[in-house]
Scaffold this motif. Structure first.
Motif, short mmCIF file in Angstrom:
data_model
loop_
_atom_site.label_atom_id
_atom_site.label_comp_id
_atom_site.label_asym_id
_atom_site.label_seq_id
_atom_site.Cartn_x
_atom_site.Cartn_y
_atom_site.Cartn_z
N LEU A 147 0.86 -1.18 0.00
CA LEU A 147 0.00 0.00 0.00
C LEU A 147 0.89 1.23 0.00
N LEU A 148 0.78 2.04 -1.05
CA LEU A 148 1.51 3.30 -1.14
C LEU A 148 0.57 4.38 -0.62
N PHE A 149 0.78 4.77 0.65
CA PHE A 149 -0.19 5.63 1.32
C PHE A 149 0.34 7.06 1.42
N SER A 150 -0.56 8.03 1.19
CA SER A 150 -0.22 9.45 1.34
C SER A 150 -1.43 10.18 1.88
N SER A 151 -1.18 11.41 2.38
CA SER A 151 -2.27 12.21 2.93
C SER A 151 -2.09 13.65 2.51
N GLN A 152 -3.18 14.40 2.60
CA GLN A 152 -3.17 15.83 2.35
C GLN A 152 -3.74 16.54 3.58
N PRO A 153 -2.90 17.27 4.36
CA PRO A 153 -1.46 17.48 4.15
C PRO A 153 -0.65 16.25 4.58
N SER A 154 0.62 16.25 4.20
CA SER A 154 1.49 15.14 4.58
C SER A 154 1.92 15.30 6.03
N GLY A 155 2.59 14.28 6.54
CA GLY A 155 3.08 14.34 7.91
C GLY A 155 2.11 13.80 8.93
N ALA A 156 1.00 13.22 8.48
CA ALA A 156 0.03 12.67 9.43
C ALA A 156 0.56 11.38 10.03
N GLY A 157 0.30 11.18 11.32
CA GLY A 157 0.67 9.93 11.97
C GLY A 157 -0.26 8.81 11.53
N ILE A 158 0.31 7.60 11.31
CA ILE A 158 -0.47 6.47 10.79
C ILE A 158 -0.38 5.32 11.78
N THR A 159 -1.53 4.74 12.11
CA THR A 159 -1.56 3.49 12.88
C THR A 159 -2.29 2.44 12.06
N LEU A 160 -1.85 1.20 12.18
CA LEU A 160 -2.49 0.06 11.51
C LEU A 160 -2.99 -0.87 12.60
N ASN A 161 -4.32 -0.98 12.65
CA ASN A 161 -4.95 -1.83 13.68
C ASN A 161 -4.46 -1.44 15.08
N GLY A 162 -4.24 -0.13 15.27
CA GLY A 162 -3.83 0.38 16.58
C GLY A 162 -2.33 0.43 16.80
N ASN A 163 -1.54 -0.06 15.86
CA ASN A 163 -0.08 -0.06 15.98
C ASN A 163 0.51 1.07 15.14
N TYR A 164 1.34 1.90 15.77
CA TYR A 164 1.90 3.05 15.06
C TYR A 164 2.92 2.59 14.02
N LEU A 165 2.81 3.16 12.80
CA LEU A 165 3.72 2.78 11.71
C LEU A 165 4.68 3.89 11.33
N GLY A 166 4.26 5.15 11.42
CA GLY A 166 5.09 6.27 10.97
C GLY A 166 4.22 7.41 10.50
N THR A 167 4.78 8.26 9.63
CA THR A 167 4.04 9.41 9.12
C THR A 167 3.96 9.33 7.61
N SER A 168 2.91 9.95 7.08
CA SER A 168 2.69 9.93 5.63
C SER A 168 3.64 10.92 4.94
N PRO A 169 4.04 10.58 3.67
CA PRO A 169 3.70 9.37 2.89
C PRO A 169 4.49 8.16 3.39
N LEU A 170 3.92 6.95 3.16
CA LEU A 170 4.53 5.75 3.72
C LEU A 170 4.18 4.55 2.85
N LYS A 171 5.18 3.69 2.62
CA LYS A 171 4.96 2.41 1.95
C LYS A 171 4.69 1.36 3.01
N ILE A 172 3.51 0.70 2.90
CA ILE A 172 3.08 -0.23 3.94
C ILE A 172 2.90 -1.62 3.33
#
Length: 707
Positions: free
Chosen positions: A289-314
Motif C-alpha cells: 500500500l503506497l499511502f499518502s495524505s493531504q497534508p502530509s506528515g500525518a501519523g499512521i496506525t495500523l490496527n492500533g499499531n503506530y507505523l510512521g508518518t505519511s507518505p509511507l509504503k506499507i
C-alpha cells in the motif's frame, strides 16, 4: 830591410845592449819529461771489506727486529664470521698463530666474507701487552620466495624494527634484512595464518609454502515450494534445492520467489562439515500500500499499531481486513478500512479535514508586523483563522522589542491577543535590577526620577542660607544610591589601617558605624576601588592617588551628585520636603540622629525636646528610613557628594539635566545634618555645607549610573 830595433823593441845602438853592460849568462839544464814506451804509470786501488759490511748489516737488521719485538703488542683480531679475510695496512704487523704483532698506533683494517658487507675500520693499538678486538661484519639482506594454497594469498611480513612488507602470492620478497619476522597470510573464505620465520640474509633466497585451511562448511537448502533463488551475501548461488558453501563465522542467506515473501536468515556451518537446513516454507507475499495524505506528515496506525508518518509504503498481509487511522494536529482524525491481495500494489491518498479556530490580534504600534510560525502575515492588527494547534506568534517592529507568544486556537472560540511593544530602550530599562550589592556589601537601590524639581530653598524659608539658590533640575539618567552610609567595616576592605577615632571619649570606630575622618579624595578612590572589584569602568580619573576628573559615560561607582542626593532626600509625592520627618522643627518620632539630649554632655547646643538615644554617630540604619527607603539622609553623619562647591545659579537659567556641578573648585559640597547639628538651618534638607578637609561627623554613601 832590417828594422832598427830588435824584436824586443830595444835599439841595437843602445849602450845598454853592449857586451860590457851585459851580465855573464850561464847555460841551464832542465830535466825532460819521459814516459816509457809501453804504458802509463798505474795507481793502486783500496780493496773492499765485504764480510765486515755484511755482518754489520745483519746486526742492524737483528737489532731492528729485536726492537720491534720488544715494542710490539700482541693483538688478537676476532672477526665474525671467523672465516672473514683480514687485510692490515698503515704499519708493520706480523700474523703469528692467530694473533698479530703490532706496535701501538693506528692501523687500517679491511675485512671481507661471502654473504657479508665488507668492513673497513680503523684500529688503534694501545700500550697494553695483550689486546683483543671483536670485528663483526653485517650480513647482506636475504630473499623470501612464497607460494601458497590457494594460489592468491595476501601476505604481510613485519617485525618490531622494519616497516611492514606487503604482497600477494606467488611472490618473492627481495632484500629482507636478516632477523625474526612474523608473516600474516589471509585469503577470502580461508582461515588466516600467522607464521614466525627467521630470515637468514647473506643474499640467500629462502623458500616458504603456505597452506591455508578453508573457513567454510556446506549446507543443503530446501524450500517449499522449490525453485526459490538462493542468495548468499546478496550473491546469487542458484535455486533450491541447493548445496552452498557457508562460512563458519556466518553469512546472510536469503530466498526469493515471485509471489512469496523473501526469507532471510544468517547461517553458519562449522568449517569442513556438511549440514542440512530444515525445510524452509515460504510465505505468500504481502500486498503493498503506497499511502499518502493531504497534508502530509500525518501519523499512521495500523490496527492500533503506530507505523510512521505519511507518505509511507506499507506491507499488508493478504486476505485480511485492515484498519488505518490518521492523526495530525489541527485536523480531525480519519479512519480507512481495506483488504489487499497477495502481491497487489495499491495507492491510497486521504485528505484530512482542517480544525480551525479564530484569532484576533490588537497591537501597538499600529504598523507592527505579524509572523506566525516564522511566516510573514502582514500587519499585526487583523483577525485570522488558524489550525487548532500551537502556533508561535511574533509581533515585531524596528526599534522595538519583538513580542513572542504561543497560542492554540480552539474551534468555535475567538481569542484576542493584545500586545503593546516596548521600545528597545524601555526593554533595556526594564531589565535593570531594582537593587544591587556592591563588592563591599552595600545595598544600592535603583531610582528613575525622570522628573523636573527645584533645588535650594525660598528666601522666605526660615533658616535659609544664601547659597541655597533655587534652580530647576531634571534627572533623566537612572541611578543607584546606597541605602545606608558606608561603614567602618566596609571602608576597611579598602584601607585596612583607617581609623575613625572618637569624639569626647565616645568611639566612632564600631564596625557598623559610618566611616568618618575621610577626605573627599579618599571617598572617591574607594568608589574607584569598588568599580575595579566588579570589573566596571571607573567613574573617576585618578593620577598618582589624586582624582583629576570624571569619565561621565562610565557606570562605575561614584559619589551621588548634589541633585541626586537632594532628590533622594527630599522628594515625596511630587514635592520637596523641608525636614526628614516633616515640616516641624522637632522630630515627632526617632527618625534622625542629631544633636539632642543624648549628646548634651559633649555638645554645647542640643535639641532638648528630642532624644534619639545616640550621643555620637549611630550604627547605620538604626533609625527609620525616609520615604524613598534610604537611611540617615538627614542625620547621623553629613555626607560628601560629587560636586565642587559653588553658589552661582545655572548659567542658562533653564533646566539643568543630570548636572555634575562645576568642573573645578577648592571645596566639595557636603549635604545633610549630622550628630553635631541641632539648629534649624542645618537640620533642613536644603542645607548646603562645603569642606576640603575630613571631619569626625562627615562620611559618605555611594552611587552609580544604572546605564
Amino acid at each position: 830591410m832590417v828594422d832598427d830595433k830588435t824584436a824586443s823593441g830595444t835599439s841595437i845602438d843602445d849602450p845598454r845592449n853592449s857586451p860590457a853592460n851585459s851580465p855573464t849568462i850561464s847555460p841551464t839544464i832542465s830535466p825532460i819529461d819521459f814516459t816509457p814506451v809501453g804504458g802509463a804509470k798505474k795507481s793502486r786501488r783500496p780493496q773492499l771489506r765485504l764480510v765486515p759490511t755484511l755482518i754489520t748489516a745483519l746486526l742492524c737488521i737483528a737489532a731492528g727486529l729485536l726492537w720491534f719485538l720488544l715494542t710490539a703488542r700482541s693483538v688478537e683480531l676476532k672477526p665474525s664470521p671467523p672465516t672473514a679475510t683480514i687485510n692490515v695496512s698503515g704499519g708493520i704487523s706480523f700474523h703469528i698463530g692467530g694473533r698479530y704483532l703490532m706496535r701501538p698506533g693506528a692501523f687500517q683494517l679491511q675485512l671481507s666474507a661471502p654473504g657479508y658487507f665488507d668492513l673497513e675500520q680503523e684500529l688503534l693499538v694501545s700500550e697494553d701487552a695483550q689486546q683483543s678486538y671483536p670485528l663483526a661484519l653485517d650480513k647482506m639482506p636475504g630473499h623470501l620466495t612464497i607460494n601458497a594454497h590457494p594460489e592468491t594469498v595476501q601476505i604481510s611480513l613485519q617485525n618490531a624494527t622494519q616497516e611492514s612488507r606487503q604482497g600477494e602470492t606467488p611472490t618473492t620478497l627481495q632484500d629482507i634484512p636478516p632477523g625474526s619476522y612474523t608473516l600474516q597470510a589471509q585469503a577470502e573464505r580461508y582461515f588466516a595464518q600467522s607464521l614466525d620465520i627467521d630470515v637468514e640474509g647473506m643474499d640467500i633466497t629462502q623458500q616458504l609454502a603456505i597452506d591455508l585451511q578453508p573457513a567454510w562448511g556446506q549446507v543443503q537448502i530446501n524450500s517449499e515450494p522449490a525453485g526459490a533463488q538462493v542468495l548468499v551475501n546478496s550473491s546469487v548461488q542458484g535455486i533450491t534445492p541447493l548445496q552452498v558453501d557457508i562460512l563458519q563465522s556466518g553469512e546472510p542467506v536469503s530466498l526469493k520467489l515471485p509471489g512469496y515473501k523473501e526469507w532471510q536468515q544468517t547461517l553458519s556451518v562449522p568449517a569442513g562439515e556438511q549440514r542440512e537446513w530444515p525445510l524452509i516454507e515460504l510465505q505468500a507475499a504481502d500486498g503493498i500500500l503506497l499511502f499518502s495524505s493531504q497534508p502530509s506528515g500525518a501519523g499512521i496506525t495500523l490496527n492500533g499499531n503506530y507505523l510512521g508518518t505519511s507518505p509511507l509504503k506499507i506491507e499488508l498481509p493478504p486476505g485480511k481486513p485492515q484498519q488505518l487511522q490518521l492523526y495530525l494536529d489541527g485536523y480531525y482524525p480519519a479512519t480507512h478500512s481495506l483488504n489487499i491481495a497477495s502481491g497487489e500494489q495499491r495507492e491510497l491518498k486521504i485528505t484530512l479535514k482542517a480544525k480551525l479556530g479564530k484569532l484576533k490580534i490588537s497591537a501597538q504600534p499600529a504598523d507592527a508586523r505579524l509572523y506566525i510560525d516564522g511566516i510573514a502575515k502582514g500587519k499585526a492588527n487583523q483577525s485570522l483563522k488558524l489550525l487548532a494547534r500551537p502556533h508561535r506568534i511574533e509581533i515585531r517592529k524596528k526599534g522595538y522589542t519583538s513580542h513572542f507568544a504561543t497560542l492554540t486556537p480552539q474551534p468555535g472560540v475567538e481569542r484576542t491577543l493584545r500586545v503593546k511593544l516596548k521600545t528597545e530602550a524601555q526593554t533595556r530599562s526594564a531589565s535593570i535590577p531594582a537593587t544591587i550589592t556592591a563588592p563591599s556589601g552595600q545595598k544600592l537601590k535603583l531610582f528613575r526620577p525622570n522628573t523636573t524639581f527645584t533645588l535650594g530653598a525660598s528666601r522666605r524659608e526660615q533658616g535659609r542660607r544664601a547659597n541655597e539658590i533655587l534652580r530647576k533640575v531634571k534627572l533623566q539618567r537612572p541611578f543607584y544610591l546606597s541605602i545606608t552610609e558606608v561603614t567602618n567595616q566596609q571602608f576597611h576592605q579598602f584601607q585596612r589601617q583607617h581609623t575613625s577615632n572618637h569624639a569626647s571619649g565616645n568611639t566612632l570606630n564600631q564596625l557598623n558605624q559610618p566611616v568618618v575622618s575621610v577626605t573627599w579624595n579618599d571617598a572617591a578612590r574607594f568608589c574607584n576601588w569598588l568599580s575595579k572589584q566588579q570589573g566596571l569602568a571607573p567613574f573617576y580619573l585618578e593620577e598618582n592617588g589624586k582624582i583629576s576628573g570624571y569619565a561621565t559615560a562610565a557606570t562605575g561607582f561614584r559619589l551621588p551628585t548634589e541633585a541626586e542626593w537632594a532628590w533622594a532626600a527630599r522628594w515625596h509625592k511630587g514635592k520637596m520636603a523641608k525636614f526628614l520627618w516633616g515640616d516641624a522643627l522637632l522630630p515627632s518620632i526617632r527618625s534622625s540622629n542629631v544633636a539632642d539630649r543624648s549628646a548634651a554632655k559633649i555638645l554645647p547646643r542640643v535639641l532638648r525636646g528630642y532624644n534619639d538615644g545616640f550621643a555620637v554617630s549611630a550604627p547605620v540604619a538604626s533609625l527609620l528610613a525616609n520615604n524613598n527607603g534610604l537611611y540617615d539622609m538627614g542625620g547621623n553623619v553629613a555626607e560628601w557628594v560629587n560636586d565642587y562647591y559653588s553658589i552661582a545659579a545655572s548659567a542658562s537659567g533653564g533646566v539643568e539635566s543630570d548636572p555634575l556641578g562645576p568642573t573645578k573648585g577648592q571645596f566639595k559640597i557636603v549635604r545633610g545634618a549630622s550628630w553635631r547639628h541641632s539648629g534649624m538651618t542645618e537640620l533642613r534638607l536644603s542645607y548646603r555645607d562645603y569642606s576640603e578637609s575630613a571631619r569626625d561627623d562627615l562620611g559618605f554613601r555611594i552611587a552609580r549610573y544604572a546605564e
